[in-house]
Design a protein around this motif. Structure first.
Motif, PDB file in Angstrom:
ATOM      1  N   SER A  57     -13.613   5.362   4.312  1.00 20.51           N
ATOM      2  CA  SER A  57     -12.477   5.219   3.420  1.00 20.51           C
ATOM      3  C   SER A  57     -11.640   4.061   3.923  1.00 20.51           C
ATOM      4  O   SER A  57     -11.303   3.984   5.105  1.00 20.51           O
ATOM      5  N   GLU A 105     -11.872   7.227   7.637  1.00 12.15           N
ATOM      6  CA  GLU A 105     -12.673   8.454   7.640  1.00 12.15           C
ATOM      7  C   GLU A 105     -14.106   8.151   7.214  1.00 12.15           C
ATOM      8  O   GLU A 105     -14.336   7.389   6.289  1.00 12.15           O
ATOM      9  N   LYS A 122     -10.948  14.182   0.774  1.00  6.67           N
ATOM     10  CA  LYS A 122      -9.938  13.751   1.737  1.00  6.67           C
ATOM     11  C   LYS A 122     -10.346  12.376   2.245  1.00  6.67           C
ATOM     12  O   LYS A 122     -11.399  12.236   2.856  1.00  6.67           O
TER      13      LYS A 122
END
Lengths: 380, 150
Positions: free
Chosen positions: A170, A193, A188
């Motif tokens: 991400s 990430e 999320k």
């Protein structure tokens, strides 16, 4: 199909402008040359000289008309057209090894640079300081990042690396964008990430994915962003579909390693590499299989001439076989490895034309025709 | 000129061991891999059922194990099976293997090239030719890029 020989040296990297009338390429030195199309001829209109090392990546943002280049001098420059001249702005990447690849995000408010420092620099423009700032994604990359591709949601980034893995990160920057909605790769998404990692210790792979693997040379998201394809140096091409049951389907090909890959429809992709011709692959989502679709290149001219007895013995002497298949030269259009593929028309969902450049200094534009009743694609 | 009488031991230090960025392969637990079953393969060879012997010897490849003996035994067994085939049967045997089998066969063939014995190279070359037409250069690239091999 049209072949144009730009140079005698390899074309390190290239990028097209929005209406495909101009191409920016690096002729294996420190510069970027921009050529303009005049009918069938190409004329050089600009020379961008700023880098101190070979330019390894170029990306031309279609909407904002800015070019970002990165090179082995550990720098990246963002070029803007002021009148008739391209003016560079230095971007401090804070890397201590060469930059290898660069890519604008779909909304063109940030770009990512992969480097030999085992990290990805995500750079965005800070209005208050009038300066490009960068953030690093370091873990868990353990070797050079060779290739990058953005997901259409402007946040997820796929990276192929020399540690034999393809990952989805991400790259959410809260200063320039809203929080992204959930995708099939995860919901999320804080910065840095890892949402997906290929390979033995990541999601379990398909057939023969036990140990080994090779450098991941090329990665590409499909148009929807739900599928990710990558090619690796062990002559495999693999596709992963995002989701809870992230399955990887891979195909061990019989060719030399492929260096670059691009989706041309949601189910098929075209890849090219050291074999000097583009290859088509078809993905079947229901069966989770990748199959070889065919070679895209000039048709072979079969020589009908017979072979004399003398030649037969000569062949036996030289090549230990008396067959007459004398492949004196490569029969493909490109005479050396193809290093980059870019989609010209139609986008990644309905590509109708794509372009390849390679180490022979040549550029070829390929037409793709999809027959609706037979799922084969032919070249024109 | 003064002679250097100090210790030269520093030349034997492997500096790469101390590099904190050194790439370490993922540890795959291969201790359980014992290699192909020797008894089974031997009995199949004696019976003359060479196709089955080939399938059997390709099972349980000792890829991840660190035990060199297991790897050597597997290689010797493989060589025995490959030499037992008649030249005309090699092609059919290769056709009966799937893609992974061809890749694995290529790995064993190249391993066999590393330690040539009496007639091994000739047999291995014949097998190599047939495996190449089945697997293409891709199978050889996979032998070269494999981090852990037989």
């Amino acid at each position: 199909m049209a072949y144009h020989s730009f140079l005698l040296e390899p074309i390190s990297c290239h990028s097209w402008n929005k209406d495909r009338t101009q191409i920016a390429l690096c002729p294996n030195n420190h510069d970027v040359h921009i050529y303009k199309k005049d009918g069938t001829k190409w004329t050089k209109i600009h020379e961008l000289k700023e880098h101190n090392g070979q330019v390894t990546g170029i990306d031309w943002a279609p909407e904002s008309n800015r070019i970002v280049t990165c090179g082995t001098d550990r720098n990246a420059y963002v070029w803007s057209l002021k009148g008739e001249v391209w003016k560079p702005t230095l971007v401090i990447l804070r890397i201590n090894r060469a930059a290898r690849c660069v890519s604008w995000s779909p909304k063109e408010n940030k770009f990512a640079v992969g480097s030999g420092s085992r990290l990805i620099s995500i750079c965005y423009f800070e209005q208050e300081n009038d300066w490009w700032v960068c953030k690093h994604i370091k873990k868990p990359i353990r070797s050079t990042v060779l290739s990058l591709d953005w997901h259409p949601n402007n946040v997820l980034l796929a990276a192929g690396s020399c540690d034999f893995k393809c990952r989805v990160f991400s790259a959410y920057i809260k200063e320039v964008e809203e929080k992204p909605g959930p995708t099939v790769w995860g919901s999320k998404m804080p910065f840095g990430e890892v949402l997906f990692e290929s390979g033995p210790s990541g999601v379990s792979g398909g057939a023969g994915e036990g140990a080994g693997g090779g450098w991941v040379h090329g990665v590409c998201f499909s148009h929807s962003g739900n599928r990710l394809a990558w090619t690796s140096h062990d002559s495999t091409v693999a596709i992963a579909e995002g989701g809870k049951t992230s399955t990887i389907s891979s195909l061990s090909s019989e060719t030399l390693p492929l260096l670059c890959v691009s989706f041309i429809t949601e189910n098929s992709l075209v890849a090219a590499g050291h074999d000097c011709y583009p290859v088509l692959f078809v993905y079947d989502g229901t069966k989770g299989s990748v199959t070889f679709g065919g070679k895209l290149d000039v048709p072979k001219q079969t020589s009908q001439r017979g072979i004399s007895a003398r030649e037969r013995f000569q062949n036996l002497d030289r090549r230990a076989t008396s067959s007459e298949t004398t492949e004196q030269g490569l029969e493909s259009l490109h005479k050396n490895s193809i290093s980059q593929i870019s989609v010209l028309e139609g986008g990644k969902s309905k590509c109708s034309t794509f372009c390849t450049t390679g180490m022979d200094g040549g550029m070829v534009t390929w037409d793709v025709k999809v027959h609706t009743h037979t799922l084969h694609t032919h070249t024109v | 000129m003064s002679k250097n009488n100090d210790s030269n031991q520093f030349r034997k230090v492997d500096v790469d061991e101390y590099d904190e960025n050194k790439f370490v392969d993922d540890e795959d637990n291969g201790e359980s891999q014992v290699g192909p079953d020797e008894a089974e393969v031997d009995s199949l060879i004696r019976q003359g059922n060479l196709m089955e012997a080939l399938q059997a010897v390709l099972k349980n490849p000792p890829i991840n194990t660190k035990n060199q003996n297991v790897k050597d035994r597997a290689e010797a067994l493989m060589l025995k099976v490959l030499s037992a085939f008649k030249s005309s049967d090699i092609e059919k045997a290769v056709q009966s293997l799937d893609k992974n089998g061809v890749d694995l066969l290529m790995k064993y063939i190249y391993k066999g090239f590393e330690k040539p014995s009496e007639n091994s190279s000739a047999t291995l070359l014949q097998w190599h030719e047939k495996a190449l037409s089945a697997g293409g250069v891709g199978s050889i690239v996979r032998v070269l890029t494999a981090r852990k091999t037989v």
